[in-house]
Design an enzyme around this catalytic site. Sequence first.
Site, short mmCIF file in Angstrom:
data_model
loop_
_atom_site.label_atom_id
_atom_site.label_comp_id
_atom_site.label_asym_id
_atom_site.label_seq_id
_atom_site.Cartn_x
_atom_site.Cartn_y
_atom_site.Cartn_z
N GLU A 169 -4.52 -0.70 2.45
CA GLU A 169 -3.44 0.26 2.72
C GLU A 169 -3.01 0.96 1.45
O GLU A 169 -3.08 0.39 0.35
CB GLU A 169 -2.24 -0.46 3.34
CG GLU A 169 -2.45 -0.85 4.80
CD GLU A 169 -1.18 -1.37 5.44
OE1 GLU A 169 -0.19 -1.62 4.73
OE2 GLU A 169 -1.19 -1.53 6.68
N TYR A 170 -2.56 2.18 1.63
CA TYR A 170 -2.01 3.01 0.54
C TYR A 170 -3.02 3.26 -0.57
O TYR A 170 -2.64 3.46 -1.72
CB TYR A 170 -0.72 2.39 -0.02
CG TYR A 170 0.25 2.02 1.07
CD1 TYR A 170 0.88 3.01 1.83
CD2 TYR A 170 0.52 0.69 1.37
CE1 TYR A 170 1.77 2.67 2.86
CE2 TYR A 170 1.40 0.34 2.38
CZ TYR A 170 2.01 1.34 3.12
OH TYR A 170 2.88 1.01 4.13
N ARG A 171 -4.31 3.23 -0.21
CA ARG A 171 -5.40 3.47 -1.16
C ARG A 171 -5.44 2.44 -2.29
O ARG A 171 -5.94 2.70 -3.38
CB ARG A 171 -5.33 4.90 -1.71
CG ARG A 171 -5.35 5.95 -0.59
CD ARG A 171 -5.62 7.34 -1.07
NE ARG A 171 -6.90 7.48 -1.76
CZ ARG A 171 -8.09 7.56 -1.17
NH1 ARG A 171 -8.19 7.51 0.13
NH2 ARG A 171 -9.19 7.70 -1.90
N LEU A 172 -4.95 1.25 -2.03
CA LEU A 172 -4.99 0.15 -3.00
C LEU A 172 -6.25 -0.68 -2.72
O LEU A 172 -6.19 -1.89 -2.50
CB LEU A 172 -3.72 -0.70 -2.90
CG LEU A 172 -2.41 0.07 -3.05
CD1 LEU A 172 -1.21 -0.86 -2.86
CD2 LEU A 172 -2.35 0.75 -4.42
N HIS A 173 -7.38 -0.01 -2.75
CA HIS A 173 -8.65 -0.60 -2.33
C HIS A 173 -9.09 -1.74 -3.24
O HIS A 173 -8.66 -1.84 -4.38
CB HIS A 173 -9.74 0.46 -2.29
CG HIS A 173 -9.35 1.71 -1.57
ND1 HIS A 173 -8.79 1.71 -0.33
CD2 HIS A 173 -9.42 3.01 -1.95
CE1 HIS A 173 -8.55 2.95 0.06
NE2 HIS A 173 -8.92 3.76 -0.92
#
Length: 196
Positions: A169-173
């Site tokens: 989520e939230y581009r916190l890959h």
Amino acid sequence: MTQDPFALFDDWFAAARASEINDSNAMALATVDGEGRPSVRMVLLKGHGPEGFVFYTNQQSRKAGQLAANANAALLFHWKSLRRQVRIEGPVSTVSDAMADAYFATRHRDSQLGAWASDQSRPLDTRETFERRFDEAKARFEGGDVPRPPHWSGYLVTPERIEFWQDREYRLHERRLFLRADAAAGAGWSETLLYP
């Protein structure tokens, strides 16, 4: 904690085969020509293991010409339903004739005939020309096995770099990178995390 990247790939690939509706073995293959111009297309993974990742094609195709000019490639698996990607980079070599023959024998007969009929990647004047060539190949091999064409084989990408990307989520890959210490010596892998 360093894990064997091939074991991790096997786990992710098994999950993809269970969840992806079509072609869980589809992968983007990126090559470059002798002048460094890139090209990418989708191919199908037809074998994999610690030695590498295998696909098959016409050796007179554009991709094969590029691999002859620069025997390095990159692969990308994107499994949208799992929100995962695997990126693989390394040198490419052709598989043995025995391996290519064995795989070719498993293909549907029409696919085998198509390999004889197609001048892959070359200009085609009309669809009818290709269909006529297909019918000619069908007649030629009527009643017998279809042998592998001499211009058709497989390629093995021997990975030196494998990255596992997991969407968060939230581009916190999450990105896990495996690097082969010395591929020629058969050395093991190091692992590190990358910033998303």
